[in-house]
Design a protein around this motif. Structure first.
Motif, PDB file in Angstrom:
ATOM      1  N   GLU A  86       1.047  -1.239  -0.054  1.00  0.00           N
ATOM      2  CA  GLU A  86       0.099   0.115  -0.161  1.00  0.00           C
ATOM      3  C   GLU A  86       0.857   1.145  -0.060  1.00  0.00           C
ATOM      4  OE1 GLU A  86      -2.920   0.749   3.301  1.00  0.00           O
ATOM      5  OE2 GLU A  86      -4.094  -0.676   2.067  1.00  0.00           O
ATOM      6  N   ILE A  87       0.540   2.135  -0.939  1.00  0.00           N
ATOM      7  CA  ILE A  87       1.298   3.494  -0.879  1.00  0.00           C
ATOM      8  C   ILE A  87       0.586   4.404   0.053  1.00  0.00           C
ATOM      9  CG2 ILE A  87       2.092   5.342  -2.511  1.00  0.00           C
ATOM     10  CD1 ILE A  87       3.556   2.602  -3.137  1.00  0.00           C
ATOM     11  N   LYS A  88       1.407   4.792   0.868  1.00  0.00           N
ATOM     12  CA  LYS A  88       0.791   6.096   1.626  1.00  0.00           C
ATOM     13  C   LYS A  88       0.659   7.407   0.975  1.00  0.00           C
ATOM     14  CE  LYS A  88       0.504   3.085   5.038  1.00  0.00           C
ATOM     15  NZ  LYS A  88       0.582   1.969   4.412  1.00  0.00           N
ATOM     16  N   THR A  89      -0.321   8.219   1.139  1.00  0.00           N
ATOM     17  CA  THR A  89      -0.358   9.462   0.659  1.00  0.00           C
ATOM     18  C   THR A  89      -0.509  10.666   1.901  1.00  0.00           C
ATOM     19  OG1 THR A  89      -2.789   9.281   0.500  1.00  0.00           O
ATOM     20  CG2 THR A  89      -1.862   8.411  -1.274  1.00  0.00           C
ATOM     21  N   GLN A  90      -0.571  10.289   3.029  1.00  0.00           N
ATOM     22  CA  GLN A  90      -0.298  11.163   4.004  1.00  0.00           C
ATOM     23  C   GLN A  90       0.465  10.556   5.373  1.00  0.00           C
ATOM     24  OE1 GLN A  90      -4.478  12.225   4.364  1.00  0.00           O
ATOM     25  NE2 GLN A  90      -4.525  10.957   6.368  1.00  0.00           N
ATOM     26  N   PHE A  91       0.947  11.229   5.944  1.00  0.00           N
ATOM     27  CA  PHE A  91       1.423  10.798   7.445  1.00  0.00           C
ATOM     28  C   PHE A  91       1.406  12.075   8.311  1.00  0.00           C
ATOM     29  CE2 PHE A  91       5.191  12.173   4.779  1.00  0.00           C
ATOM     30  CZ  PHE A  91       5.875  12.965   5.468  1.00  0.00           C
ATOM     31  N   THR A  92       1.587  11.721   9.735  1.00  0.00           N
ATOM     32  CA  THR A  92       1.399  12.494  10.848  1.00  0.00           C
ATOM     33  C   THR A  92       2.738  12.561  11.669  1.00  0.00           C
ATOM     34  OG1 THR A  92      -0.807  12.177  10.870  1.00  0.00           O
ATOM     35  CG2 THR A  92       0.178  13.496  12.420  1.00  0.00           C
ATOM     36  N   THR A  93       3.299  13.753  11.849  1.00  0.00           N
ATOM     37  CA  THR A  93       4.555  13.943  12.796  1.00  0.00           C
ATOM     38  C   THR A  93       4.072  14.851  13.885  1.00  0.00           C
ATOM     39  OG1 THR A  93       5.594  15.611  11.951  1.00  0.00           O
ATOM     40  CG2 THR A  93       6.031  13.736  10.983  1.00  0.00           C
ATOM     41  N   ARG A  94       4.921  15.195  14.876  1.00  0.00           N
ATOM     42  CA  ARG A  94       4.296  16.070  15.956  1.00  0.00           C
ATOM     43  C   ARG A  94       4.102  17.744  15.275  1.00  0.00           C
ATOM     44  NH1 ARG A  94       9.040  19.590  16.736  1.00  0.00           N
ATOM     45  NH2 ARG A  94      10.930  18.468  16.071  1.00  0.00           N
ATOM     46  N   GLU A  95       4.547  18.020  14.210  1.00  0.00           N
ATOM     47  CA  GLU A  95       4.039  19.078  13.659  1.00  0.00           C
ATOM     48  C   GLU A  95       2.652  19.111  13.058  1.00  0.00           C
ATOM     49  OE1 GLU A  95       7.165  17.695  11.201  1.00  0.00           O
ATOM     50  OE2 GLU A  95       7.735  17.777  13.309  1.00  0.00           O
ATOM     51  N   GLY A  96       2.258  17.826  12.901  1.00  0.00           N
ATOM     52  CA  GLY A  96       0.801  17.730  12.122  1.00  0.00           C
ATOM     53  C   GLY A  96       0.780  16.874  10.785  1.00  0.00           C
ATOM     54  N   LEU A  97      -0.087  16.988   9.912  1.00  0.00           N
ATOM     55  CA  LEU A  97      -0.412  16.265   8.794  1.00  0.00           C
ATOM     56  C   LEU A  97       0.357  16.649   7.575  1.00  0.00           C
ATOM     57  CD1 LEU A  97      -2.008  13.506   7.661  1.00  0.00           C
ATOM     58  CD2 LEU A  97      -3.611  15.457   7.057  1.00  0.00           C
ATOM     59  N   TYR A  98       1.378  15.768   7.057  1.00  0.00           N
ATOM     60  CA  TYR A  98       2.090  15.878   5.825  1.00  0.00           C
ATOM     61  C   TYR A  98       1.083  15.167   4.787  1.00  0.00           C
ATOM     62  CZ  TYR A  98       6.034  17.634   8.109  1.00  0.00           C
ATOM     63  OH  TYR A  98       7.195  18.196   8.553  1.00  0.00           O
ATOM     64  N   LYS A  99       0.840  15.889   3.644  1.00  0.00           N
ATOM     65  CA  LYS A  99      -0.102  15.317   2.654  1.00  0.00           C
ATOM     66  C   LYS A  99       0.365  15.205   1.149  1.00  0.00           C
ATOM     67  CE  LYS A  99      -5.065  14.601   2.313  1.00  0.00           C
ATOM     68  NZ  LYS A  99      -6.317  15.208   3.240  1.00  0.00           N
TER      69      LYS A  99
ATOM     70  N   PRO B 270      12.965   5.611  13.284  1.00  0.00           N
ATOM     71  CA  PRO B 270      12.448   6.588  12.899  1.00  0.00           C
ATOM     72  C   PRO B 270      11.179   7.260  13.506  1.00  0.00           C
ATOM     73  CG  PRO B 270      12.164   4.590  11.623  1.00  0.00           C
ATOM     74  CD  PRO B 270      13.087   4.268  12.966  1.00  0.00           C
ATOM     75  N   LEU B 271      10.891   8.477  13.372  1.00  0.00           N
ATOM     76  CA  LEU B 271       9.534   9.035  13.726  1.00  0.00           C
ATOM     77  C   LEU B 271       8.500   8.507  12.753  1.00  0.00           C
ATOM     78  CD1 LEU B 271      10.529  12.864  13.976  1.00  0.00           C
ATOM     79  CD2 LEU B 271      10.252  11.273  15.614  1.00  0.00           C
ATOM     80  N   ILE B 272       8.951   8.501  11.679  1.00  0.00           N
ATOM     81  CA  ILE B 272       7.813   7.797  10.535  1.00  0.00           C
ATOM     82  C   ILE B 272       8.799   6.772   9.715  1.00  0.00           C
ATOM     83  CG2 ILE B 272       5.774   9.549  10.886  1.00  0.00           C
ATOM     84  CD1 ILE B 272       7.501   9.583   7.544  1.00  0.00           C
ATOM     85  N   CYS B 273       8.180   5.902   9.215  1.00  0.00           N
ATOM     86  CA  CYS B 273       8.720   5.172   8.141  1.00  0.00           C
ATOM     87  C   CYS B 273       7.524   4.631   7.387  1.00  0.00           C
ATOM     88  CB  CYS B 273       9.358   4.008   8.656  1.00  0.00           C
ATOM     89  SG  CYS B 273      10.448   3.055   7.523  1.00  0.00           S
ATOM     90  N   LYS B 274       7.587   5.076   5.869  1.00  0.00           N
ATOM     91  CA  LYS B 274       6.297   5.067   5.087  1.00  0.00           C
ATOM     92  C   LYS B 274       6.723   4.584   3.753  1.00  0.00           C
ATOM     93  CE  LYS B 274       3.174   6.464   8.164  1.00  0.00           C
ATOM     94  NZ  LYS B 274       2.570   5.587   9.114  1.00  0.00           N
ATOM     95  N   LYS B 275       5.995   3.602   3.333  1.00  0.00           N
ATOM     96  CA  LYS B 275       6.203   3.269   1.630  1.00  0.00           C
ATOM     97  C   LYS B 275       5.574   4.258   0.800  1.00  0.00           C
ATOM     98  CE  LYS B 275       5.410  -0.573  -1.399  1.00  0.00           C
ATOM     99  NZ  LYS B 275       6.514  -0.679  -2.134  1.00  0.00           N
ATOM    100  N   ILE B 276       6.077   4.991   0.116  1.00  0.00           N
ATOM    101  CA  ILE B 276       5.505   6.021  -0.567  1.00  0.00           C
ATOM    102  C   ILE B 276       5.592   6.103  -2.222  1.00  0.00           C
ATOM    103  CG2 ILE B 276       5.805   7.804   1.196  1.00  0.00           C
ATOM    104  CD1 ILE B 276       8.059   8.828  -0.178  1.00  0.00           C
ATOM    105  N   ALA B 277       6.264   4.771  -2.598  1.00  0.00           N
ATOM    106  CA  ALA B 277       6.225   4.782  -4.168  1.00  0.00           C
ATOM    107  C   ALA B 277       6.478   3.208  -4.443  1.00  0.00           C
ATOM    108  CB  ALA B 277       7.703   5.399  -4.582  1.00  0.00           C
ATOM    109  N   HIS B 278       6.439   2.965  -5.774  1.00  0.00           N
ATOM    110  CA  HIS B 278       6.345   1.509  -6.331  1.00  0.00           C
ATOM    111  C   HIS B 278       7.819   1.319  -6.575  1.00  0.00           C
ATOM    112  CE1 HIS B 278       2.386   0.443  -6.112  1.00  0.00           C
ATOM    113  NE2 HIS B 278       2.059   1.642  -6.917  1.00  0.00           N
TER     114      HIS B 278
END
Length: 587
Positions: A12-25, A531-539
């Protein structure tokens, strides 16, 4: 296929993620690629790279974007989070035959709305200077491949110069060029200028001045990337032999070295204040190295494959002067400093307060990111508990697993913060520092390093250039004193001195002999970041990570350049998109 939540499917490719600053989209309408938007078949091609420049035009939309895909090179107006990308109108497009672009760099000093200087390196070894606004090709360097026949791995303008640029090749050589000089019609003859451990620098021997001005031979195998320090005085290089080497660029002196856990190092970057260097490579790790202390202070494990790009986020790196009596729990209290060129001096002075003993405590959090061949984006925070682990009152601000808190980077950021009676405490955290997993190494091993580190810090604060005068020999003795207490059997190999304690030979370095030395500490000897976040964002494997003021830019080998709006930048700008651009998709 694309999903917004934290779905269960691995692909699954992620299209958003959240850190302490807020939501990245992810802004789907701000995706740049080849005009046909067809995924590029990347087998056997060079990595997709992206370069930015701001031309300061009157419209307020001065950002320009260059990227290479296969044999093609594109130059667009970059509209970022403001408007949808219009791929039908590239300012310039070039298709090359017989060679492929591999890397590129804009000269930010000379860029105007009417003209930009763009260097492009190629797989066959040439370097081209082009102006994509005027659509001119002004010069071709190493045209006959007499200087170097191997692939160009990295090309950058020398900071502060309108004419000098540096080129690295997969041969392990770097060359300094001047755009005003020719390359000659014969192969250059060289004369040795300076030689050191695993490096040599030659000047070009000729009757009239010609390119290259200098030839650097660094390490063994390909020189994969280099990066200039923020002040332009130092040069960090990473090579296929697994070594980070940091040079004083002007005096051509080796400042310090570091060895990867295993495999080659592929990428390198500097913190905005020049105090830390982060590398990534074939050991799947990110490694944080202290410039002042010349040692590894942390490693980060989150990637499942090679790390291809590391970059600091200067807009989320925060410096806060904390009042010891007032603590609040909101992250909004953190004052983010922008390390842009216009703010560099004020930022340096704020960060230098970290080292002064008469000011209030300053809490620093460095944010950096990494992308890899595992198609994942990781964000990391480098916090007080890692920079100053011997401070009992510091608080862990992020996900930090301190595997062994007893091997701290003595003096890595300044004088002992506790020595003046002030404690460094990050607001909004009540988590005590994690207990070390091992108690085999005593804290006392570093207690004697505070006074010496303040001297080193003074040198840094008064100008990094003075650092060239501090001999590696002195630093080696200081390290060895600590190493002896830690029962290490081997000394440093970063020193060029003839110290008899240096047991490692100057010839080819055996990885087994460097492991467990300060050159390459064991995993349990340094803190391990999570890591704070670790997200798959590409194929496809990721090849680009750039932090801009209102967004993060990533790119993958399929040729898609993606824009991720920072928190608070998406709602306002999406409504503008509706009004200004009917084709813009509201995210």
């Amino acid at each position: 296929m694309a999903a917004e939540g934290g779905g269960k499917e691995m692909n699954e490719i992620k299209t958003q993620f959240t850190t302490r600053e807020g939501l990245y989209k992810l802004l789907s309408h701000s995706e740049y690629s080849r005009p046909n938007r067809v995924p590029f078949n990347s087998q056997g091609s060079n990595p997709v790279r992206v370069s930015f420049v701001n031309v300061n035009d009157q419209s307020g939309n001065g950002d320009r974007l260059c990227f290479n895909v296969g044999r093609e090179l594109y130059f667009y107006i970059y509209k970022g989070v403001r408007k949808a990308a219009d791929l039908s109108k590239p300012i310039d497009k070039r298709i090359y035959k017989g060679t492929q672009p591999t890397c590129h760099d804009f000269n930010h000093l000379t860029a105007t709305a009417e003209s930009v200087s763009l260097l492009v390196g190629f797989s066959a070894g040439q370097v081209q200077l082009i102006d994509p606004i005027k659509k001119e090709t002004s010069k071709l360097f190493n045209e006959e491949r007499l200087i170097d026949k191997s692939r160009v791995t990295c090309v950058k303008w020398v900071p502060g110069s309108e004419s000098l640029f540096l080129v690295a090749h997969s041969s392990g050589n770097m060359y300094l060029y001047n755009v005003e000089h020719t390359c000659g019609t014969t192969a250059p003859h060289y004369q040795l200028l300076k030689q050191g451990e695993s490096f040599a620098v030659h000047t070009c021997k000729s009757k009239s001045t010609r390119n290259p001005l200098l030839k650097w031979t660094v390490g063994e195998g390909a020189l994969n990337e280099f990066a200039f320090s923020p002040d332009g005085k130092f040069l960090a290089c990473v090579s296929q032999d697994g070594f980070l080497r940091v040079f004083n660029f002007d005096s051509v002196e080796l400042h310090g070295t570091m060895k990867s856990y295993f495999g080659g190092l592929l990428c390198v970057c500097w913190s905005p204040d020049g105090k830390y260097i982060v590398t990534g490579g074939e050991d799947d790790l990110v490694t944080v190295w202290s410039f002042m202390d010349c040692r590894v202070i942390a490693r980060g494990h989150g990637h499942k494959s090679w790390v291809s790009v590391v970059a600091f986020d200067p807009y989320t790196t925060s410096v806060e002067e904390s009042d010891p009596m007032e603590f609040s729990g909101s992250d909004e209290d953190f004052q983010d400093l922008h390390f842009g060129r216009d703010r560099a001096n004020s930022t340096q002075s704020r960060l230098s307060k970290r080292n002064s003993t008469d000011s209030r405590p300053v809490s620093v959090t460095y944010r950096f990111g990494s992308v890899g061949q595992d198609t994942q984006l990781c964000l990391w925070d480098l916090t007080e508990d890692i920079l100053f682990p011997h401070q009992p009152l510091s608080r862990a601000r992020t996900h930090t697993n301190v595997m062994n808190a007893t091997s701290p980077p003595a003096g890595s950021g300044g004088t002992n913060p506790g020595s003046n009676g002030n404690s460094i405490t990050t607001p909004g955290n009540s988590v005590p520092p994690p207990l070390p997993r091992s108690n085999s190494l005593p804290h006392s091993a570093v207690s004697n390093a505070g006074s010496k580190s303040s001297v080193m810090d003074g040198a840094i604060a008064s100008g990094v250039s003075k650092f060239a005068t501090l001999s590696l020999h002195d630093r080696k003795e200081r390290h060895h004193e600590k190493d002896h207490k830690r029962n290490h059997s081997m000394g440093h190999i970063s020193s060029k001195s003839s110290d008899k304690l240096n047991l490692v030979t100057k010839t080819k370095t055996d990885p087994a002999k460097t492991l467990g030395t300060p050159l390459c500490p064991r995993m349990e000897d340094v803190p391990l970041l999570e890591p704070l976040i670790c997200k798959k964002i590409a194929h496809e494997r990721l090849t680009v990570l750039i932090f801009l003021e209102d967004c993060i830019v990533t790119a993958c080998q399929e040729g898609f350049i993606c824009t991720w709006a920072r928190p608070g930048k998406v709602g306002l700008l999406s409504s503008q998109n509706q009004a200004n651009s009917p084709s813009g998709t509201v995210v």
